[in-house]
Scaffold this active site. Structure first.
Site, PDB file in Angstrom:
ATOM      1  N   CYS A  41     -10.429  -2.412  -6.974  1.00 39.03           N
ATOM      2  CA  CYS A  41     -11.663  -2.798  -6.462  1.00 39.03           C
ATOM      3  C   CYS A  41     -12.002  -2.091  -5.241  1.00 39.03           C
ATOM      4  O   CYS A  41     -12.752  -2.371  -4.413  1.00 39.03           O
ATOM      5  CB  CYS A  41     -11.601  -4.268  -6.148  1.00 39.03           C
ATOM      6  SG  CYS A  41     -10.176  -4.831  -4.926  1.00 39.03           S
ATOM      7  N   CYS A  88       0.788  -5.909 -11.229  1.00 41.65           N
ATOM      8  CA  CYS A  88       0.320  -6.773 -10.281  1.00 41.65           C
ATOM      9  C   CYS A  88      -0.474  -7.794 -10.365  1.00 41.65           C
ATOM     10  O   CYS A  88      -1.843  -7.982  -9.966  1.00 41.65           O
ATOM     11  CB  CYS A  88      -0.522  -5.729  -9.173  1.00 41.65           C
ATOM     12  SG  CYS A  88       0.386  -4.015  -9.149  1.00 41.65           S
ATOM     13  N   ASP A  94      -3.519  -3.399 -11.794  1.00 40.53           N
ATOM     14  CA  ASP A  94      -4.521  -3.693 -10.796  1.00 40.53           C
ATOM     15  C   ASP A  94      -4.048  -3.666  -9.215  1.00 40.53           C
ATOM     16  O   ASP A  94      -3.598  -4.459  -8.777  1.00 40.53           O
ATOM     17  CB  ASP A  94      -4.912  -5.048 -10.890  1.00 40.53           C
ATOM     18  CG  ASP A  94      -6.375  -5.655 -10.230  1.00 40.53           C
ATOM     19  OD1 ASP A  94      -6.995  -4.710 -10.175  1.00 40.53           O
ATOM     20  OD2 ASP A  94      -6.231  -6.763  -9.615  1.00 40.53           O
ATOM     21  N   ASP A 127       4.765  -9.728 -10.374  1.00 40.92           N
ATOM     22  CA  ASP A 127       4.323  -9.405  -8.682  1.00 40.92           C
ATOM     23  C   ASP A 127       5.517  -9.457  -7.923  1.00 40.92           C
ATOM     24  O   ASP A 127       6.296 -10.236  -8.099  1.00 40.92           O
ATOM     25  CB  ASP A 127       3.169 -10.322  -8.222  1.00 40.92           C
ATOM     26  CG  ASP A 127       2.178  -9.788  -7.349  1.00 40.92           C
ATOM     27  OD1 ASP A 127       1.075  -9.593  -7.670  1.00 40.92           O
ATOM     28  OD2 ASP A 127       2.754  -9.849  -5.982  1.00 40.92           O
ATOM     29  N   ASP A 148       9.099  -5.682  -8.681  1.00 40.33           N
ATOM     30  CA  ASP A 148       8.260  -4.780  -7.765  1.00 40.33           C
ATOM     31  C   ASP A 148       7.856  -3.853  -9.052  1.00 40.33           C
ATOM     32  O   ASP A 148       8.878  -3.188  -9.400  1.00 40.33           O
ATOM     33  CB  ASP A 148       9.330  -4.246  -6.842  1.00 40.33           C
ATOM     34  CG  ASP A 148       8.592  -3.023  -5.939  1.00 40.33           C
ATOM     35  OD1 ASP A 148       7.449  -2.434  -6.479  1.00 40.33           O
ATOM     36  OD2 ASP A 148       9.105  -2.523  -4.831  1.00 40.33           O
ATOM     37  N   GLY A 157      -6.125 -13.889 -12.017  1.00 36.56           N
ATOM     38  CA  GLY A 157      -7.440 -13.901 -12.489  1.00 36.56           C
ATOM     39  C   GLY A 157      -7.492 -13.090 -13.777  1.00 36.56           C
ATOM     40  O   GLY A 157      -7.924 -13.520 -14.906  1.00 36.56           O
TER      41      GLY A 157
END
Length: 458
Positions: A392, A272, A339, A296, A323, A277
Site C-alpha cells: 500500500c 503476511c 502483502d 504471519d 516468519d 482482509g
C-alpha cells in the site's frame, strides 16, 4: 488532569486527554481512541466530535503548530503538553470546523485547559485563541505560508501538514500540482469501505440493510462486492458484521486477490496474512474449497485473523505463526501472496498519525524485508505457480524497483500483466496493478504478478 470533565464538553475533555497521551507516550491515535471508547460512554454526537478532534488535530499538527508559533511568545516547545494540545485543539476548531461557532470553540477549549493545567494555562489559551478568532472574524489570514514558487516543498508540507521528505519525493514523481492533489486527498476523510462476504450475503442485501438504518451507502464502481458507507456505523455492533456478512476493507486492497487468478481447489499461501482482509477475500474467490495457509510473524495480529475466519464461517484457512522470510513449505503453493510490510504512503487518509510515525530512513530496512520475503516465496512456489507481491506504498523502492531487482536475479520468473484481472484504469504501462490516490480517488496500492517457469509435478 486536575478535575473531572465538565458536563458541557466531555468530547473536548477526552480529546485533550487523548492528544496528550499521543504526544507524550508516542501512542497511536487509533489505539487511544479505541481504549477511550471502552472506558467511557458518550452520546453519538460527542463520540463523533471526539473522533473528529483527535484525528483532525493529529493530521493537521504541522499546520496548526506553524500558525500557533506566530502567536505564542517563546515558541510552542516551552509550553506544557496540556497547554500545547489545548491550543492545537482550539485552533483546529477555528480553522477547520465551520459547524462550531467560534465563540464556543474558544470558550469550551479554555474551560478544558483550565481543568487540565490551571488558571494560567486557561488565560494563555484564551488570549491566543481570541486573537486568532478576531482575525478570522475580520476575514484576515491567520498566518502566511512559505511561497509555493520559492519553496514548493516547504509550502505544501506546511500548508497540508506532511513531513517534508514525503512531499519532496512526491514532487519528484508527480510534480507540484499532482502532489498538491495527493496531499488534499490524503487529508480528506474516507468513507467506511466494506467488502461483502459473497458466500453469506449479496451486495444488494447489505445496501438495503444500511439504507434502512438511515446511512448513506453506495456500491463501488470497480469492485462488485464493495460498499462505501458515509456517516457513523458501529461496525462491531451491527448484526450483518456479527453474522460474518461483511468485513472492513478498502476497494483498492480488495482488488489485490484478483491478481492471483484463483479457482477452487488451489493451495494458497498468504505470507503476511494478518489481520486477514486479503486472506478472507482469497477464500471467498475459491468458494471455501482448497487450502489456504495464512502465515504471519506476529501472534497478536493472528488473533484478529482467526476471529474473522470464524465469524465469516470459513473452513479452509489454516493459521500459522511463521516468519515468511524463512521457507517452511518448499515448492508447496500454487499461489502465494506477499502483502508486504511497507511505508504505507498510499493509505495515509485512513491513518491519522501514520505520516508522523514514518521516516525516509525506514525505506532501506523495509526493502530488505521485502526482498527476503520474495526470496523465500520463490522457494515455496510450485513450478507454473503465481506469486503476487503487493504493497500500500507509493514509493518506487518498495514497488517496481523491488520487482525488477528480483527478476534480474531469478530468470525462472517472468512478469505477468494485470490486464484482464483488474479494471483497466488500474493497469500501468508495465502491466503492474497501480492505484494512485490523487488520480483514482481511492487508497493507494501496488501489485505485481510473477509466474514461475516449469511444469508442476503431481
Amino acid at each position: 488532569m486536575r478535575s473531572k470533565p465538565s458536563v458541557r464538553s466531555p468530547a473536548r475533555y477526552y480529546a485533550l486527554k487523548a492528544l496528550h497521551r499521543i504526544e507524550t507516550q508516542a501512542a497511536y491515535a487509533d489505539y487511544v481512541l479505541q481504549a477511550l471508547r471502552r472506558e467511557i460512554a458518550l452520546s453519538p454526537r460527542d463520540q463523533d466530535l471526539l473522533t473528529t478532534l483527535v484525528d483532525g488535530v493529529t493530521i493537521w499538527r504541522k499546520t496548526l503548530d506553524w500558525v500557533l508559533a506566530r502567536y505564542v511568545r517563546g515558541g510552542l516547545e516551552r509550553l506544557d503538553p496540556w497547554v500545547r494540545n489545548a491550543l492545537r485543539m482550539g485552533l483546529y476548531q477555528l480553522m477547520f470546523l465551520d459547524r462550531i461557532p467560534r465563540w464556543a470553540a474558544v470558550h469550551e477549549t479554555v474551560e478544558v485547559a483550565r481543568m487540565a493545567a490551571g488558571e494560567g494555562a486557561a488565560a494563555l489559551v484564551n488570549a491566543v485563541l481570541r486573537r486568532i478568532s478576531a482575525r478570522l472574524e475580520r476575514g484576515q489570514p491567520v498566518a502566511s505560508f512559505p511561497s509555493i514558487r520559492e519553496d514548493p516543498v516547504a509550502h505544501l508540507a506546511i500548508r497540508y501538514s506532511f513531513p517534508e521528505w514525503m512531499v519532496r519525493r512526491w514532487i519528484a514523481r508527480y510534480g507540484v500540482e499532482g502532489t498538491r492533489e495527493l496531499c488534499r486527498f490524503q487529508n480528506t476523510p474516507r468513507p467506511l469501505s466494506l467488502r461483502v462476504n459473497r458466500l453469506r450475503a449479496t451486495r444488494e442485501e447489505i445496501l438495503a440493510d444500511l439504507e434502512a438504518r438511515g446511512l448513506r451507502a453506495r456500491p463501488s464502481v470497480y469492485h462488485p462486492y464493495v460498499i462505501l458507507v458515509e456517516g457513523g456505523l458501529d461496525l462491531t455492533a451491527w448484526p450483518a458484521y456479527q453474522e460474518g456478512k461483511v468485513i472492513a476493507q478498502d476497494e483498492a486492497a480488495a482488488m489485490v486477490p484478483y491478481l492471483l487468478d484463483l479457482r477452487p481447489g488451489l493451495r494458497v499461501l498468504d505470507l503476511c496474512a494478518a489481520p486477514g482482509g486479503k486472506t478472507t477475500a482469497i477464500v471467498e474467490w475459491m468458494g471455501d474449497r482448497g487450502i489456504v495457509v495464512a502465515a504471519d510473524a506476529h501472534f497478536g495480529r493472528l488473533h484478529r485473523l482467526r476471529e474473522h475466519a470464524w465469524r465469516m464461517g470459513f473452513t479452509t484457512i489454516h493459521v500459522v505463526q511463521a516468519d515468511g522470510r524463512r521457507p517452511f513449505l518448499p515448492e508447496w503453493a500454487d499461489r502465494i501472496l506477499i502483502d508486504a510490510p511497507c511505508l504505507g504512503t498510499g493509505v495515509l487518509a485512513r491513518r491519522s498519525d501514520a505520516r508522523w510515525h514514518k521516516q525516509e530512513s525506514d525505506l532501506a530496512s523495509l526493502a530488505r524485508i521485502q526482498r527476503e520475503l520474495l526470496e523465500a516465496a520463490a522457494r515455496m512456489l510450485r513450478p507454473s505457480g503465481y506469486l503476487v507481491y503487493s504493497t500500500c506504498s507509493l514509493e518506487p523502492e518498495e514497488n517496481e524497483e523491488q520487482i525488477y531487482a528480483f527478476l534480474r536475479d531469478h530468470p525462472e520468473f517472468r512478469l505477468v500483466s494485470a490486464q484482464g484481472k483488474v479494471p483497466t484504469p488500474f493497469i500501468d504501462a508495465e502491466g503492474f496493478y497501480r492505484v494512485l490516490p490523487h488520480v483514482h480517488h481511492m487508497d493507494g496500492a501496488f501489485g505485481a504478478i510473477l509466474e514461475k517457469a516449469g511444469t508442476p509435478v503431481g
